[in-house]
Write an enzyme that holds these catalytic residues in place. Structure first.
Site, PDB file in Angstrom:
ATOM      1  N   CYS A 247      33.165  33.368  54.297  1.00  0.00           N
ATOM      2  CA  CYS A 247      33.456  33.631  55.707  1.00  0.00           C
ATOM      3  C   CYS A 247      34.399  32.538  56.224  1.00  0.00           C
ATOM      4  O   CYS A 247      34.396  31.412  55.744  1.00  0.00           O
ATOM      5  CB  CYS A 247      32.188  33.719  56.545  1.00  0.00           C
ATOM      6  SG  CYS A 247      31.011  32.358  56.329  1.00  0.00           S
ATOM      7  N   SER A 283      30.166  29.701  53.271  1.00  0.00           N
ATOM      8  CA  SER A 283      31.032  29.381  54.412  1.00  0.00           C
ATOM      9  C   SER A 283      32.296  28.723  53.900  1.00  0.00           C
ATOM     10  O   SER A 283      32.296  28.099  52.834  1.00  0.00           O
ATOM     11  CB  SER A 283      30.331  28.415  55.359  1.00  0.00           C
ATOM     12  OG  SER A 283      30.299  27.119  54.803  1.00  0.00           O
ATOM     13  N   ASP A 284      33.391  28.859  54.631  1.00  0.00           N
ATOM     14  CA  ASP A 284      34.504  27.945  54.382  1.00  0.00           C
ATOM     15  C   ASP A 284      33.998  26.539  54.712  1.00  0.00           C
ATOM     16  O   ASP A 284      32.974  26.367  55.381  1.00  0.00           O
ATOM     17  CB  ASP A 284      35.724  28.308  55.229  1.00  0.00           C
ATOM     18  CG  ASP A 284      37.016  27.817  54.568  1.00  0.00           C
ATOM     19  OD1 ASP A 284      36.954  26.911  53.712  1.00  0.00           O
ATOM     20  OD2 ASP A 284      38.092  28.330  54.918  1.00  0.00           O
ATOM     21  N   CYS A 285      34.702  25.540  54.211  1.00  0.00           N
ATOM     22  CA  CYS A 285      34.087  24.222  54.185  1.00  0.00           C
ATOM     23  C   CYS A 285      33.919  23.635  55.583  1.00  0.00           C
ATOM     24  O   CYS A 285      34.898  23.389  56.285  1.00  0.00           O
ATOM     25  CB  CYS A 285      34.848  23.325  53.220  1.00  0.00           C
ATOM     26  SG  CYS A 285      34.602  23.987  51.542  1.00  0.00           S
ATOM     27  N   ALA A 287      32.679  25.274  57.988  1.00  0.00           N
ATOM     28  CA  ALA A 287      32.776  26.309  59.021  1.00  0.00           C
ATOM     29  C   ALA A 287      31.465  26.436  59.786  1.00  0.00           C
ATOM     30  O   ALA A 287      31.455  26.888  60.931  1.00  0.00           O
ATOM     31  CB  ALA A 287      33.162  27.644  58.392  1.00  0.00           C
TER      32      ALA A 287
END
Lengths: 758, 758
Positions: A247, A283-285, A287
């Protein structure tokens, strides 16, 4: 005195991540997770049932400590492999010798320009093979956070280079072939590696006019969301069985993607059926931290992590889950079953990778250093570059006359090495710059770097002009690079940066053959060059990877023939003043000239699909089998097909003849569809099929068979539904409609896919 | 084979630039240029008369080849020395040993916060002394392209750190003391070095929303131009006798500054009388090329160089003059006398530096390595940092209790070294970070870098929190640095970048003393910290130079007392959304909240002039000698004064008493003027005088004498004229008007200075 604190959670050295659990003699040996006869969900569930609550929470971040008391090793979930095994937290290149390098293919934007799906599958297979080799040497995990499959909608986007281009169908076709290559098929006994489709969804802005990806709210109509922004993700989830999703940082319509249950549950899992026990979302890092700040979506850190895990984000690339899930649980903000589900998904995924299985039964566990950077891989890296490189202008100067013996090789890309890889790269076996390639061809080369890409100064001019003066012909290699388009950095202009236009103009006055290489991922407006007769040829070279210089020079001298096609529109400079980057709408309006070749109402400098050759081709397009088709009949013929949009419509043969006399060349057949059908406004045209024909010899012909499905004909309505509409349809061959074929659909419109409503 | 071209114009190695001509036995020995009894203009004219046309053109760029046949050495006109002898084309630091370093003072924005003019003069004297030492070792030229004296109007400006602040009077006073220190007085027999006031004019934007300094057209009202943007430059030219000016990249009202005869002739030379034979203008580097592109002001390269030299730009920092002045001359675009004049100015300037004179008669030629980085210089670099550091919040936690033995030193600035110098720095003798300073004080320090300045990730949190947990007190050193504010890079937000707000908020929950150091040049909105009782103290530390860590820690522990004042307004975050950076207007309007403390209609987070102390002060302001002054009488009393705005009005004594019992402290007396007089709208107030009192012991008093001139009372009308108006005047002591004094001016308005009209 400075004190170093020994922190157990920080003491995870890189090597510790990549070892496999000992299912033979370790504490888990008698647990079901080590029982190869059990199902993945049984095995993962048995493992998680041994975890204490604290152990569960500890293992919710990308840097997973494992459970030492159980013999469950630490594991790093974060590997990168955009165009080859890449530097990332989980990948450890050796300093020298074995495992000190891996194959570095061109950036996806250039591989996209090849329009060659089998090529992509071969590239992906090599990447996953090399990843397995690194894994077997305890130098990598098995989860790779690639591909970036957001459509490259806005030319300013700093990460557009990571994608195959702007067209959704192209992305779908590309990503299907990529993921099956990375994972080893659709449902293999053992996955080669797990791929991760990112960034879901609507992510194509880094940092523009103070709008930063971490806090940006992308306002997207349901129509655009279904038709454009999520098409490639549908292929990942529904059709290619990708193992993981990521995401994105941005919010979509007010809800941060990683807290967005409409995206992660309603669309991804419920609508696309992405519900295997081993499919998980990271998650994107950080996020998840971004949900708290700068989205300011959740008022406390505990609500932040609860929002994310409840929405279906299983793993936190970051530290918020491990730091705050305990307090959130104490506040009753999520159920333990939700946490268990997240962990089961991840560990079931490792089960499917053979992580808990004996090595001797697994073919991928035998892959070693001898399978890395093989001659085949090296050849393919070269071929991928050649296939993508796109000829934009040629007055006959190319291929270069053999009478030219000395070259002035000038510009910031003339001796580019690391830069040829763009971003997300690893350690390549070699990097052959244009300069090295020219020397290898035996030219006497006068090299001068000239001004840097975004260099505003002229101090380099005198030396460069002296080099130009000394040579028979001039190759200028410039354009843009990762100093102006990058992760975290969008562009503000489509102009050639710095003093390059002034410099190239002065180079064009030397009265010598001048070949300009326009490098970089995003397009820049070449109209400062194309009318200049002193600019004899113009080539777009993207980020061509480890053999980029060889590929470029081989094309320049005619050892290889260019057949790449632009996978993105080259807009004029004015475009960026006509629409803010933050405007997500595709269709033209009073405040927008429209986005992508499908909707842009202006005149592009070079259109999507443009590309010249060294020879001439004629092509014919087979006519449809009927002038009219009844919608009910078409749909009725697909009864029982799981996804009617994938049900075959017709195949169209495209016969291509090389009418030249000297040059054998590839040819990319592009088939577009236009016409008035479905909801207005109508797109200019849409790409519905493509194929690359290889090595068509002078005087000979080949045939491409372009398969259309019902989805090829469909449009998307205001609610996101995919619908077959009555109306007129026109097929157009190539970007300039060299051949056309028309037909009509009659009867009542029919919905092929009902889109979930928010 | 790659070929290296030997180019005579490129073969000028660094060392070759800095040697002096041989006037004793060289070819020039009998030329008037070597005759110390002749005037500078005679000597320079004689030299230039020997040049061929080609030799003249060759010597119009910053990298001047000289005239070898005449024994005129090559010369590099470009040295930098913003806050110490700095890396630049003409400065060569040795690898080690002698001349391997020079003193690195704080950035001007922090030295501006000291509000200590004698300090600035001492700093400048040391810089020019060290420059002479480098010159005598053939390691530097004598022309330094410093100071940057554009007012720091917009907090987003990436180069605001290079300036003393936002207030024109402050800049005038600062730059006068700086230039007389750099040059060695107002009209010395030999100049120490030549200083260069830059960037003339209206330059305070790097790159914002696609507006790039090289092509930006600053639209400035004549009123703002006279009153605000050029005040400091007037001091340079008219009052301080600066040797050189630099015209800026931007255009002003449609005309690029380096082609702008209104700026370079009408204002600079005609109005300010900057017409000595040795006063010359350089372009900013490649600003002449920028006239062609991206200003697109002149249609050919020949017209470009002609426009610049005809407007009065004498030297091209770049290559356009040498490359194109010949062709421009052939086209008859300028007169040879114009080219001669430019060269005469430059070489007359070298004459005034003693360049052609015997070394033995010149005291500055005896300066050597023993005069570099002396104990006095080292002490002054420390003092300058201490004096500028500004205390913004303190709940009594500072100075730190001696009971605190262990410190957690956390943040991207905690162990900053090179970063403490900002930009335009050289090689310092040492760089003492906060961490080093804390250790030198005997603390046990738990150091953790935490997240980087613009780092969006939380991966560093666990280690940093462990450090915080281990210590008695926490010092967080963060804010901004040159990764987010820099030459070429403006900011888009006034927020603390990255995850710092989240991180500091979590640090504030440890229940330990927390001191936050807000570093960097531009201000960031501290209102995310100030209401938090867990943030016990807040210090702004700018870029504090080689002893920055020592200065910060000495203030924290009470070895030194803070008395700096903010030289710029700290605006709230919303400010950047209220006015585009490109809007040059100062006064508030329907589309602007106004700029600087003089015109801003909102509430600043911290106002211009703000700064706390460790003790309490009371201060009294002497009342004016009269309640009413007649304008005609005031002006009549200045008959015969060359510049009536500099004619004395009255001196006001400010008596300051340290009412505390423990801490000796400096105190900056700031005197503002407000009131309804002159053209509406009226500024909130304007700074008219300041002085720094030193080391006021507890219970004792000191008096500052603040001298006002007629110019202090004047306003500027729509035409840029400086005018004395009848009306009400109120003097306000300190930023919060601790004491006031009122008077009235009566009679007819009187013009003190008629501004040239465009």
């Amino acid at each position: 005195m400075a004190v170093l604190l020994a922190l157990s959670t920080l003491a995870l050295a890189g090597q510790a991540f990549a070892s496999f659990p000992d299912c033979a003699t370790g504490p888990l040996a008698n647990n079901t997770v080590c029982d190869t006869s059990a199902t993945p969900i049984e095995r993962a569930t048995a493992l998680i049932s041994l975890f204490t609550f604290e152990e569960k929470v500890n293992n919710t971040g990308n840097t997973s400590p494992g459970v030492p008391r159980l013999g469950l090793p630490a594991y790093q979930w974060w590997q990168e492999g955009l165009h080859g095994v890449a530097e990332s937290p989980g990948v450890i290149f050796a300093e020298s010798g074995e495992y000190s390098y891996a194959t570095s293919f061109p950036q996806p934007i250039l591989m996209g320009a090849a329009f060659d799906d089998p090529l992509i599958n071969r590239v992906a297979t090599i990447v996953s093979t090399e990843a397995r080799a690194f894994s077997n040497a305890n130098r990598s995990g098995l989860d790779f956070w690639t591909p970036n499959i957001n459509p490259f909608k806005d030319p300013r986007w700093g990460r557009g280079q990571e994608t195959p281009g702007e067209d959704p169908f192209h992305l779908q076709s590309y990503v299907y072939n990529l993921i099956t290559g990375l994972q080893g098929g659709l449902d293999p006994e053992y996955k080669r590696i797990v791929a991760t489709c990112k960034h879901f969804a609507g992510y194509d802005l880094e940092n523009w006019e103070g709008n930063v990806r971490y806090g940006f709210d992308a306002l997207i109509s349901i129509q655009d969301l279904s038709e454009f922004y999520t098409r490639s993700f549908q292929t990942c989830a529904r059709d290619a069985n990708v193992g993981a999703f990521m995401c994105s940082y941005n919010a979509v319509n007010g809800v941060p993607s990683c807290a967005n249950s409409y995206l992660l549950q309603d669309i991804l899992r419920d609508h696309w059926g992405w519900t295997n026990e081993d499919q998980w979302v990271t998650s994107d890092c950080d996020a998840i931290q971004n949900i708290y700040e700068p989205h300011y979506y959740a008022p406390t850190r505990e609500l932040t992590v609860a929002d994310a895990i409840n929405a279906g984000t299983d793993l936190d690339c970051g530290t918020y889950y491990p730091a705050h899930l305990s307090a959130a649980y104490d506040e009753g903000l999520y159920n333990i079953s939700t946490l268990d589900r997240a962990l089961i998904r991840q560990y079931a995924s490792l089960v499917k990778l053979g992580y808990f299985d004996p090595a001797e039964n697994q073919p991928y566990r035998y892959i070693g250093w001898e399978n890395v950077s093989t001659p085949e891989a090296q050849e393919l890296a070269y071929t991928a570059a050649v296939e993508g490189i796109t000829l934009l202008k040629n007055d006959g100067t190319l291929p270069l006359s053999p009478e030219i013996k000395t070259l002035a090789l000038i510009g910031p890309w003339a001796n580019a090495t690391t830069q040829m890889q763009g971003n997300y790269y690893g350690q390549p076996p070699y990097l052959i710059s244009p300069l090295m390639a020219a020397e290898a061809l035996g030219y006497t080369v006068y090299y001068s770097p000239g001004p840097g890409v975004d260099d505003p100064t002229t101090s380099s001019f005198p030396a460069a002009f002296a080099a130009a003066e000394a040579a028979d012909a001039i190759i200028y290699a410039g354009g843009i690079d990762t100093t102006v388009e990058a992760e975290g950095m969008d562009r503000y202009t489509l102009d050639w940066p710095g003093v390059q236009p002034d410099f190239i103009d002065q180079l064009s006055q030397f009265g010598k053959p001048l070949i300009v290489l326009q490098m970089g991922g995003g397009q820049i407006d070449d109209s400062c060059l194309t009318p200049n007769p002193g600019v004899n040829a113009l080539i777009w070279g993207g980020y061509p990877g480890q053999s980029g210089g060889t590929a470029l020079l081989d094309i320049i001298v005619g050892k290889a023939a260019p057949a790449g096609r632009l996978p993105i529109t080259q807009y004029p400079i004015d475009y960026v003043y006509q629409i803010p980057m933050t405007d997500m709408a595709l269709r033209p309006s009073a405040t927008s000239p429209g986005r992508t070749y499908m909707w842009y109402t202006g005149t592009p400098v070079f259109p999507f699909g443009y590309g010249l050759h060294y020879t001439n081709f004629t092509s014919t397009l087979a006519q449809p089998s009927a002038a009219t088709y009844d919608i009910a009949t078409l749909v009725g013929g697909c009864a029982g097909v799981a996804h009617p949009d994938l049900c075959a419509f017709e195949s169209f043969a495209v016969n291509v003849t090389n009418t030249g006399s000297t040059t054998t060349s590839d040819y990319v057949a592009l088939l577009f569809l236009a016409g008035e059908h479905g909801p207005a406004p109508y797109p200019n045209k849409v790409l519905v099929a493509y194929d690359r024909l290889h090595a068509i010899a002078p005087g000979s012909s080949q045939t491409a068979t372009l398969n259309l499905t019902l989805g090829s004909l469909a449009r998307v309505d205001d609610y996101g539904n995919t619908v077959l509409y009555p109306g007129e349809y026109e097929l157009q061959l190539d970007y300039d409609a060299q051949a056309t074929a028309s037909f009509t659909l009659t009867g009542e419109q029919a919905v092929l896919d009902y889109w979930p409503q928010p």
